[in-house]
Design a protein around this motif. Structure first.
Motif, mmCIF file in Angstrom:
data_model
loop_
_atom_site.group_PDB
_atom_site.id
_atom_site.type_symbol
_atom_site.label_atom_id
_atom_site.label_comp_id
_atom_site.label_asym_id
_atom_site.label_seq_id
_atom_site.Cartn_x
_atom_site.Cartn_y
_atom_site.Cartn_z
ATOM 1 N N SER A 1 0.627 -1.461 -0.542
ATOM 2 C CA SER A 1 -0.485 0.051 0.104
ATOM 3 C C SER A 1 0.920 1.459 -0.044
ATOM 4 O O SER A 1 0.201 1.623 -0.758
ATOM 5 C CB SER A 1 -1.074 0.158 0.769
ATOM 6 N N LEU B 1 1.950 2.164 -3.700
ATOM 7 C CA LEU B 1 1.600 2.278 -5.097
ATOM 8 C C LEU B 1 0.710 3.851 -4.289
ATOM 9 O O LEU B 1 -0.062 4.080 -5.203
ATOM 10 C CB LEU B 1 -0.392 1.205 -4.769
ATOM 11 N N ASP C 1 -6.789 2.753 -8.453
ATOM 12 C CA ASP C 1 -7.266 2.437 -8.523
ATOM 13 C C ASP C 1 -6.960 1.679 -10.238
ATOM 14 O O ASP C 1 -6.603 0.772 -10.605
ATOM 15 C CB ASP C 1 -8.466 2.884 -9.074
ATOM 16 N N ARG D 1 -3.466 0.406 -9.660
ATOM 17 C CA ARG D 1 -3.214 -1.211 -9.434
ATOM 18 C C ARG D 1 -3.405 -1.978 -11.011
ATOM 19 O O ARG D 1 -3.254 -2.953 -10.951
ATOM 20 C CB ARG D 1 -4.028 -0.825 -7.904
ATOM 21 N N VAL E 1 1.064 -7.017 -7.206
ATOM 22 C CA VAL E 1 -0.041 -6.292 -5.691
ATOM 23 C C VAL E 1 -0.393 -6.907 -4.313
ATOM 24 O O VAL E 1 -0.788 -8.163 -5.296
ATOM 25 C CB VAL E 1 -1.452 -6.126 -6.727
ATOM 26 N N LEU F 1 -4.483 -5.876 -1.035
ATOM 27 C CA LEU F 1 -4.622 -5.690 -1.669
ATOM 28 C C LEU F 1 -5.358 -5.458 -3.069
ATOM 29 O O LEU F 1 -6.169 -4.192 -3.540
ATOM 30 C CB LEU F 1 -4.061 -3.932 -2.116
ATOM 31 N N VAL F 2 -5.892 -6.238 -3.062
ATOM 32 C CA VAL F 2 -6.123 -6.485 -5.069
ATOM 33 C C VAL F 2 -8.195 -6.761 -4.177
ATOM 34 O O VAL F 2 -8.371 -5.973 -5.337
ATOM 35 C CB VAL F 2 -6.628 -8.150 -5.110
ATOM 36 N N ALA G 1 -10.080 1.335 -3.788
ATOM 37 C CA ALA G 1 -9.012 1.866 -3.368
ATOM 38 C C ALA G 1 -8.605 3.444 -1.998
ATOM 39 O O ALA G 1 -7.645 3.416 -1.423
ATOM 40 C CB ALA G 1 -8.944 3.435 -4.434
ATOM 41 N N ILE H 1 -7.069 0.830 0.547
ATOM 42 C CA ILE H 1 -5.620 1.507 0.546
ATOM 43 C C ILE H 1 -5.117 2.237 0.922
ATOM 44 O O ILE H 1 -3.711 2.984 1.040
ATOM 45 C CB ILE H 1 -4.870 0.859 -0.715
#
Lengths: 541, 329
Positions: free
Chosen positions: A420, A423, A464, A467, A479, A483-484, A488, A491
């Motif tokens: 996280s 990202l 989003d 990812r 990823v 988190l999948v 968002a 995250i």
């Protein structure tokens, strides 16, 4: 699969101390013999030339400490004497230098220290790492290391390779904690301990030095610039591989200052895999294989992030190749980091990639090399000449090593776990760039940090998008599982929470429906883990 | 030396493969062709005149097989001389038999279809062979067949490959091989010269005159070199046999022996629309894409690519090319 069902691999290092003298002797003899025979072939490789390079390199290194020191004068005298020395004297001088460094490099393996590290330290550290202060909860957390350092990837293939050959683990390098985290991962996976070259500066932390020195680490003195030293070091590594000692190299060389996934790899030590393979085949040992295992060590937060990114941005990376005053040098800081960050589930993930042979071919689950189409291929063919004889050919092997380096770099990208913090940092930077119209990071840093308020909705949208880009292309990385399916927003919340747990400055923080950048440098550091992924505007440019 | 070490394997019985086999055979070298065509295998094995090149007398030391396993067992050094459109398929088939001990150099002056990859990477992707190289330069099959003196560049990252190449296919007084480690440059130069051959054909078709033609050829070499440098190759490769040498030979031979790319340039100049497959055209598009990705400006190549895509009219394009080649050095 319960790893306990897998038999524990043989600890080859247990026999190290018995072989230590003969290893040092073999290394020394090979280096000395090679120089003596080369010197006979051409004046360009004369012993005088070799010794001269050592003397001048050492004088240059030591002159800062004064020209009258004993050490400086030793090399100064040698440089002056060289012209009048007989071949016998030069040979003796060369032998003494080579043997001194071979001795200095060679590590030690103390079975008692290993048992202590293996059986007592993990629960003790587990206790230390646990943020819950109550004793009862602490005891409960004993053995919960599995939740704290996760191990993923091609473990079955690595175990198969371990049972039929020598492993060379080649991890990415973010932190000085890497070798410790990897050590735990190996022990938990019932893989044997490995030997590795650690910078001599790391031995200055006496706590770490004690363990490193007694667990098979060998000392690499990066201050020594003469090629004879590098030859001894490479030969030491080659001999260890030939004798079946599982090893660890960090092909990135030093910790990734920028936190970008390494692409430019140092091929020196990596090249010893091909040399060891050739030497073993020439000695008639065609069964024992050498396997290079790409490993990524992934942290949600990095202990030394602040120092490393400062260093990178100050462009003093080279000048400060050896950082002696970072977070790793303070034991308290390590424990603080451990308690605050490593204690959380999935904060550090060790991921083993598909093992490769020294020519860069992937190997299957049985440890057999495969061509790019997955057909089995015998690796010895690659080092045979037109008459099917195994030959030493340094130029050929250097090309194989370059190919291996390309495969490793691709594996690092593919097997990098994006969490996280990575990202959200990347998404935040993209939003900041879009809002200000400034792409250049140095110009962005000059903006007032408080002026950079990012609307939460835009940030979530950017998360989003990023990812989706990563999930669509496995070459970009992975990823993190959890988190999948997450929104968002969750995250972003998770990243902001983790950013608040350790660093002195908060990388990002919430302010109503906005997210503010507390440290552009740290934001840049964490986003760099995704810097190899180009999409959107960047790609169009 | 063993028979395997002394035998040159050739994949592909097209004009180049057959001519090279004949040249080497006449020099007393053992050659083994691998062809899927039983007819070719029968002709070559019997020492008969090849139906594909009736003027070519194949010496007795040239053999041929259709069984890829037998081919891989009997040779170590392999020359790949198949079409760029079929190279991936043929290499996949070869991959069923070869191992890491083999060496392969290719003589394909184009990118591999359909994805425009360098052929040496296709060989390593489809077979176990890692020791690869390329032979490139202005050697026409007719020169080889007639035994006229010629030169090629052999490039490989492995010195062993260039040494073996020179040992096995170099022929004193006839085939001189220069060596280089710049395999990326040699493959790019060889493929891209096909694209620029279209431009020279176009210029000739428009009757621009010898002066501008020469400027165009010089600019072409310079553009290729810029792209090559950005891709990690050495600029000098593009001014050598694989680049300028190839471009000159492809755009010099006219009438019925003219190269397909040169003929395409002529046809475009005469207002014909381009449809179908051409190695030079693929190289133009691939080179243009690569230039954009690497941020290199290549006006001539871009113009060719846009004409072929139908984005530019020939009259407009001709003006652009003329302007470009006279504008900047």
């Amino acid at each position: 699969m319960d790893p306990r069902l897998v038999p524990e691999a043989e600890n080859r290092l247990a026999a190290f101390n018995d072989e230590r003298a003969s290893i040092v002797d073999q290394v020394s003899r090979r280096v000395i013999d090679a120089h003596v025979s080369q010197a006979k072939l051409s004046t360009e490789h004369s012993l005088e030339y070799v010794l001269n390079e050592v003397a001048f390199s050492e004088m240059r290194r030591l002159e800062g400490g004064g020209r009258q020191t004993k050490q400086f004068l030793r090399w100064h005298d040698l440089a002056h004497k060289l012209g009048s020395m007989s071949e016998f004297e030069k040979h003796r001088e060369l032998s003494s230098i080579v043997r001194f460094h071979a001795q200095d490099i060679a590590g030690n393996f103390n079975p008692k220290v290993y048992r202590f590290a293996k059986d007592v330290l993990p629960p003790a550290l587990s206790f230390l790492l646990n943020p819950i202060s109550g004793f009862r909860e602490g005891v409960k957390a004993l053995g919960s290391m599995a939740a704290q350092i996760r191990i993923e990837g091609e473990l079955e293939a690595v175990r198969a390779c371990c049972s039929r050959g020598t492993l060379v683990l080649t991890p990415t390098h973010s932190s000085n904690l890497d070798s410790i985290v990897l050590g735990f991962a190996l022990q938990r996976s019932l893989l044997p301990p490995v030997t590795y070259g650690a910078g001599k500066n790391l031995f200055s932390n006496s706590f770490m030095s004690y363990f490193m020195h007694n667990l098979g680490a060998y000392r690499v003195d990066r201050r020594l610039g003469f090629s004879l030293y590098k030859e001894v070091l490479k030969e030491y590594s080659t001999v260890l591989l030939e004798r079946g000692y599982h090893s660890l190299f960090f092909p990135g060389g030093t910790r990734a200052r920028s936190n970008m996934v390494e692409t430019k790899l140092k091929l020196g030590l990596l090249g010893t895999t091909a040399t060891a393979m050739v030497n073993s085949l020439k000695a008639g040992d065609s069964k024992r294989r050498i396997y290079v295992v790409p490993v990524t060590i992934n942290y949600r937060l990095v202990l030394e992030a602040e120092t490393l990114i400062e260093d990178y941005l100050a462009e003093t990376g080279k000048a400060r190749y050896i950082i002696e005053d970072d977070e790793f040098s303070r034991l308290g800081k390590i424990f603080e980091f451990a308690r605050k960050t490593l204690a959380h589930e999935g904060a550090a993930v060790v991921r083993f990639g598909r093992p490769l042979d020294p020519c860069g071919n992937e190997v299957d689950d049985a440890g057999e090399s495969m061509d790019a189409q997955g057909r089995r291929v015998a690796p010895d063919g690659y080092v045979r000449d037109c008459e099917a004889e195994v030959t030493s050919d340094a130029q050929r092997d250097s090309v194989y090593t370059r190919m291996l380096g390309h495969k490793l770099a691709a594996a690092y990208h593919r097997d990098t776990l994006l969490m996280s913090t990575h990202l959200v940092a990347r998404a935040a930077l993209e939003v900041a760039r879009a809002r200000t119209g400034i792409r250049d990071i140095l110009r962005l840093m000059r903006l007032s940090e408080s002026a950079l308020a990012l609307p939460l909705s835009e940030l979530c949208e950017a998360v989003d998008k990023l990812r989706a880009v990563i999930l669509a292309n496995p070459a970009h990385g992975i990823v993190q599982d959890s988190l999948v399916p997450m929104s968002a927003r969750s995250i972003v919340d998770q990243a902001i929470h983790f950013f608040s747990t350790y660093h002195t400055k908060q990388t990002l923080y919430r302010s109503g429906e906005h997210v503010r950048i507390g440290s552009m440098k740290l934001l840049y550091y964490y986003q760099n883990r995704t810097a190899h992924i180009q999409y959107g505007k960047e790609r169009a440019q | 030396m063993s028979a395997r070490a002394e035998t040159v394997g050739i994949v592909g019985a097209g004009p180049f493969g057959l001519s090279l086999a004949a040249l080497l055979g006449r020099a007393g070298r053992d050659v083994l062709l691998w062809s899927r065509s039983e007819e070719v295998v029968a002709d070559v094995s019997a020492g008969r005149l090849s139906q594909r090149m009736p003027e070519l007398q194949m010496p007795l030391c040239v053999g041929a097989v259709s069984d890829v396993h037998e081919f891989a067992r009997r040779v170590r050094f392999i020359v790949v001389a198949v079409g760029s459109e079929s190279v991936r398929r043929r290499m996949h088939a070869l991959g069923e038999a070869v191992d890491g001990s083999h060496i392969a150099v290719h003589a394909i002056g184009a990118f591999s279809a359909p994805h425009d990859h360098r052929v040496s990477t296709v060989i390593s992707e489809e077979t176990a062979i890692l020791r690869t190289g390329v032979i490139a330069g202005p050697s026409m099959p007719a020169d080889l067949a007639a035994g006229r003196a010629t030169s090629l560049l052999c490039a490989s990252a492995f010195d062993e490959v260039t040494q073996e190449c020179r040992r096995l296919i170099g022929v004193p007084q006839i085939m001189r091989l220069y060596r280089s480690r710049d395999i990326v440059g040699a493959e790019l130069a060889s493929a891209l010269s096909g694209a620029y051959t279209i431009a020279v054909g176009l210029a000739d078709g428009l009757g621009v005159g010898i002066g501008i033609r020469s400027v165009l050829i010089t600019r072409a070499a310079s553009e290729m070199a810029r792209l090559g440098q950005a891709a990690g190759a050495e600029t000098k490769t593009f001014f050598g046999l694989a680049g300028l040498g190839n471009l000159l030979v492809r755009s010099s031979v006219q009438d019925e022996h003219a190269s397909p790319s040169y003929r395409l340039g002529l046809a475009i100049a005469q207002g014909e629309e381009f449809t179908g497959e051409n190695e030079g055209a693929r190289a133009a598009h691939a080179g243009h894409r690569m230039a954009r990705a690497l941020g290199v400006k290549l006006p001539v190549l871009e113009t060719i690519s846009r004409i072929l895509n139908g984005e530019l009219a020939v009259s407009e394009a001709a003006e652009r090319i003329l302007l470009t080649v006279t504008e900047e050095e």
